[in-house]
Enzyme design. Sequence first.
Site, PDB file in Angstrom:
ATOM      1  CB  THR A 115      -0.886   0.024   1.275  1.00 31.82           C
ATOM      2  OG1 THR A 115      -1.428  -1.275   1.479  1.00 31.82           O
ATOM      3  CG2 THR A 115      -1.982   1.056   1.166  1.00 31.82           C
ATOM      4  CB  THR A 116       3.856   2.136   2.040  1.00 36.16           C
ATOM      5  OG1 THR A 116       3.253   1.507   3.172  1.00 36.16           O
ATOM      6  CG2 THR A 116       4.604   3.375   2.452  1.00 36.16           C
ATOM      7  CD1 TRP A 117       6.674   1.675  -4.448  1.00 30.92           C
ATOM      8  CD2 TRP A 117       6.455  -0.555  -4.616  1.00 30.92           C
ATOM      9  NE1 TRP A 117       7.476   1.259  -5.481  1.00 30.92           N
ATOM     10  CE2 TRP A 117       7.365  -0.100  -5.609  1.00 30.92           C
ATOM     11  CE3 TRP A 117       6.172  -1.912  -4.529  1.00 30.92           C
ATOM     12  CZ2 TRP A 117       7.973  -0.987  -6.502  1.00 30.92           C
ATOM     13  CZ3 TRP A 117       6.781  -2.793  -5.416  1.00 30.92           C
ATOM     14  CH2 TRP A 117       7.669  -2.322  -6.391  1.00 30.92           C
ATOM     15  CG  HIS A 124      -6.623  -2.016   3.625  1.00 26.38           C
ATOM     16  ND1 HIS A 124      -5.603  -2.147   2.722  1.00 26.38           N
ATOM     17  CD2 HIS A 124      -6.053  -1.491   4.746  1.00 26.38           C
ATOM     18  CE1 HIS A 124      -4.473  -1.714   3.264  1.00 26.38           C
ATOM     19  NE2 HIS A 124      -4.716  -1.304   4.489  1.00 26.38           N
ATOM     20  NE  ARG A 159       9.120  -7.505   7.137  1.00 23.44           N
ATOM     21  CZ  ARG A 159       9.758  -8.603   6.733  1.00 23.44           C
ATOM     22  NH1 ARG A 159      10.765  -9.074   7.425  1.00 23.44           N
ATOM     23  NH2 ARG A 159       9.370  -9.261   5.640  1.00 23.44           N
TER      24      ARG A 159
END
Length: 309
Positions: free
Chosen positions: A51-53, A111, A273
Site C-alpha cells: 500500500t505504502t509503495w 482495503h 521493513r
Amino acid sequence: PKEKGWLTEYLFQYQGFWLSPGAVKATMLVQHYFRAQPTDIFAATPPKSGTTWLRALIFATMNRTQFELSTHPLLTTNPHGCFPYLETFICEDGSISNLDTFPCPRLFSTHIPYSLLPAESMTGVSGCTFVYLCRNPKDVLVSKWIFININKSRHKQLPALSLEEAFELFCQGTSHYGSFWEHVLGYWKASLENPKKILFLKYEDLKNEPLVYVKRLAEFLGKPFTPEEERNGDVEEIVRLCSFENLSSLEINKHGEHRFNSEYVVNNRDFFRKGQVGDWKNYLTDEMVKRIDQITEEKLYGSGLRFGA
Ligand code: A3P
C-alpha cells in the site's frame, strides 16, 4: 460471528469478510453515506501488500508536473500522509462532507473488499477508478505477522503472536479485511469484467519491471508520459523517488510517525521493513509452504490468476 485473533480486538464477520470494529463502521459509512465521484481514484490493496509503495507511485505520477524533485512532498511526508485512507477519514466527525471539497480527481486508499463497495456509485462501468496491488500470500503473511507484533508491543505491551498462530488465522481467512484469497479474487474478477476501471497489479511484477508498470499506471490513470518526459527520464525519476531504498532512507520515514486516528499511530519506519520478494523463505517451514500453496492453488483454480513462488 466474531473471532479474537491478531490483536486484542475481535474481528467481526460482516457480509462475508472479517473486519475490525473500526472497519465495520467505516464500511457501513462508505456503503450508506460516501458520495463517490466518477473521477475518484482508489489505491486498493489487501493489508501488507505494498500500500505504502502504491500510494507513493500514484501520488508522484498524478502530480508530477506540480513539483520539483528537490522539493517533492514525498521527501518530507510519509506516503500515508499524501492522500486519505478512506476508512479512517470517513470515521472522523464531519469528514464526509469535507471530502466534497477535495480537488478533483480525489485520491483515496482503501482495503475494503470489492464486493462490499456500493455498486451504484463506486463499482461498475460508471463508477470510480481502482488500482489494485496484491502480493504473494506467503510474503503478505510474514509481513503482516511482523507488523502486527510490532504494533502489539507498541500499543498494548501485549505478548507476541507466534508465527504458528498467525499462520492458522491467515489460512482460515480470519484476517483483517477478510480472507486474502477472497479479497484478491474479488478485484481480479472485477478487473477482467471492467479493465478500464480496474488496473490489477502484482507487487512482484512491479519489483521486476518498475518502468514498464509505472508507464502502464500513468496511461491507465489518463496521464501517459509524453515522449519528452520519457526522454527526460521522468519515469525513472518517479521509480527512484518511490523506491524502497529511497523512501526508507528519508528522515521523515526513519523517525516520524503516522497517526491514522486518535488511537492508531504507526512509526513510519515500520511501513518499511525489507521490501523484498520471497522473504517468506526465511520464516516458513516446508509444511507451512505446502499448505499455503495448496490453499492458493485451490482458491485460485480456474481464475487465471497466479502468484510466482
Ligand atoms: P515487507 O514487510 O515484506 O518488507 P503495506 O504498505 O501494504 O503495509 O505493505 C508493507 C510491505 O511493503 C512491507 O513489506 C514493506 O517493506 C513494503 N514496502 C514499503 N514501501 C515499499 C516500497 N517503496 N517499495 C517496495 N516495497 C515497499
